[in-house]
Design an enzyme around this catalytic site. Structure first.
Site, PDB file in Angstrom:
ATOM      1  N   ASP A  10      54.054  37.553  31.564  1.00  0.00           N
ATOM      2  CA  ASP A  10      53.287  38.600  32.251  1.00  0.00           C
ATOM      3  C   ASP A  10      54.100  39.897  32.335  1.00  0.00           C
ATOM      4  O   ASP A  10      53.605  40.922  32.798  1.00  0.00           O
ATOM      5  CB  ASP A  10      52.766  38.134  33.624  1.00  0.00           C
ATOM      6  N   SER A  11      55.347  39.867  31.822  1.00  0.00           N
ATOM      7  CA  SER A  11      56.131  41.100  31.641  1.00  0.00           C
ATOM      8  C   SER A  11      55.349  42.058  30.741  1.00  0.00           C
ATOM      9  O   SER A  11      55.612  43.265  30.732  1.00  0.00           O
ATOM     10  CB  SER A  11      57.491  40.771  31.017  1.00  0.00           C
TER      11      SER A  11
ATOM     12  N   ASP B 198      52.165  32.535  30.104  1.00  0.00           N
ATOM     13  CA  ASP B 198      52.451  32.732  31.522  1.00  0.00           C
ATOM     14  C   ASP B 198      51.145  32.709  32.316  1.00  0.00           C
ATOM     15  O   ASP B 198      50.149  33.299  31.880  1.00  0.00           O
ATOM     16  CB  ASP B 198      53.094  34.120  31.696  1.00  0.00           C
TER      17      ASP B 198
ATOM     18  N   LYS C  57      53.505  28.558  31.950  1.00  0.00           N
ATOM     19  CA  LYS C  57      54.604  28.762  32.901  1.00  0.00           C
ATOM     20  C   LYS C  57      54.026  29.217  34.229  1.00  0.00           C
ATOM     21  O   LYS C  57      53.120  30.049  34.259  1.00  0.00           O
ATOM     22  CB  LYS C  57      55.600  29.803  32.369  1.00  0.00           C
TER      23      LYS C  57
ATOM     24  N   GLU D 110      65.764  32.718  37.248  1.00  0.00           N
ATOM     25  CA  GLU D 110      65.891  34.179  37.093  1.00  0.00           C
ATOM     26  C   GLU D 110      66.743  34.766  38.210  1.00  0.00           C
ATOM     27  O   GLU D 110      66.466  34.548  39.408  1.00  0.00           O
ATOM     28  CB  GLU D 110      64.492  34.829  37.068  1.00  0.00           C
TER      29      GLU D 110
HETATM   30  O1  KIV Z   1      57.076  37.454  32.097  1.00  0.00           O
HETATM   31  C1  KIV Z   1      58.157  37.205  31.532  1.00  0.00           C
HETATM   32  O2  KIV Z   1      58.508  37.773  30.491  1.00  0.00           O
HETATM   33  C2  KIV Z   1      59.004  36.199  32.145  1.00  0.00           C
HETATM   34  C3  KIV Z   1      60.379  36.030  31.588  1.00  0.00           C
HETATM   35  C4  KIV Z   1      61.245  37.144  31.985  1.00  0.00           C
HETATM   36  C5  KIV Z   1      60.968  34.711  31.927  1.00  0.00           C
HETATM   37  O3  KIV Z   1      58.612  35.549  33.063  1.00  0.00           O
END
Ligand code: KIV
Length: 267
Positions: free
Chosen positions: A46-47, A85, A115, A184
């Site tokens: 979700d980044s 995610d 995730k 994290e």
């Molecule tokens: O959203 C994402 O990219 C993440 C990673 C930083 C683990 O959760």
């Protein structure tokens, strides 16, 4: 594909002491590049909200956003384990929503796992997703979806009580059946304790070298996202100025009539 990375293979890698590599991707061509380079896990994180959609944080990201990008990544991926995610509010409201959204990621999006950020508060949800045969990756420490409670992107688990809570949650996630846990922004000592205690792989981001694997946001490690750079990010490439220069050169050549040349023109 014999070489295909699976959740079983990741566990074997931990047992053999073989480090696991994970990066994010949000589109077809990046997924192809990561595959060519031999990455073990691709996360449609979700980044995406921050590095691709320009949001201030990850909270506005929707199921549809992750779903759309997972489908694109799927088309470019062959070897890596593909993890989608679960965005903010896609699994917290009730188990039915969580199952439905996780199911869509796999059934329609082509993800091989999901995730979920959080520990004890979402353990029952995680268990029910795993019961439907969807592998779940946990995420502890700095969980960006909790930004409004955490009050900023800060290292978590520095105090003994907070460290104990994260350790306890890692063990609960392991018992619940997650196949790996992202750690994290936590102190190295805590990652070491977790990594040594639990049987499932830990994947660190700002959690030191002791973890069983490492993850970075691809746009950070190639220097494409330059709005800010956390301490844990290593830029393996500084792509942004190179793209700016290429674009400037293109603009100059078009204005000067140098592009397109003979070579790029149909006769
Ligand atoms: O959203 C994402 O990219 C993440 C990673 C930083 C683990 O959760």
């Amino acid at each position: 594909m014999a070489d295909k990375v699976t959740t079983i293979k990741l566990k074997e890698m931990k047992q053999k002491g073989e480090k696991i590599t994970m990066l994010t991707a949000y589109d077809f061509s990046t997924a192809k590049v990561l595959n060519e380079a031999g990455i073990d896990i691709i996360l449609v994180g979700d980044s995406l909200g921050m590095v691709k959609l320009g949001y201030e944080n990850t909270l506005p990201v929707t199921v549809e956003d992750i779903f759309y990008h997972t489908k694109a990544v799927k088309r470019g991926n062959s070897r890596a384990l593909l993890v989608a995610d679960m965005p903010f509010m896609s699994y917290e409201t009730n188990k039915k929503d969580a199952l439905y959204n996780a199911g869509r990621m796999v059934k329609e999006g082509g993800a091989e796992a999901v995730k979920i950020e959080g520990g004890i508060d979402c353990i029952e949800t995680i268990k029910s997703i795993i019961r439907t045969k969807i592998p779940v990756m946990g995420h502890l420490g700095l969980t960006p979806q909790a930004i409004n409670q955490l009050g900023g992107y800060k290292v978590q688990g520095r105090e003994e009580e907070a460290a104990e809570k994260i350790f306890f949650e890692a063990r609960e996630l392991e018992k619940a059946g997650v196949f790996a846990i992202v750690l994290e922004c936590i102190p190295e000592k805590l990652s070491q304790k977790i990594t040594k205690t639990i049987s499932v792989p830990t994947i660190g981001i700002g959690a030191g070298p002791v973890c069983d694997g490492q993850v970075l946001v691809t746009d950070d490690m190639i220097g494409l996202f330059a709005e800010f750079k956390p301490k844990f990010v290593k830029r393996y490439l500084n792509l942004r100025p190179q793209i700016v220069n290429a674009v400037k050169q293109y603009c100059a050549e078009v204005k000067e009539g140098k592009f397109p040349s003979e070579e790029h023109t149909y006769k």
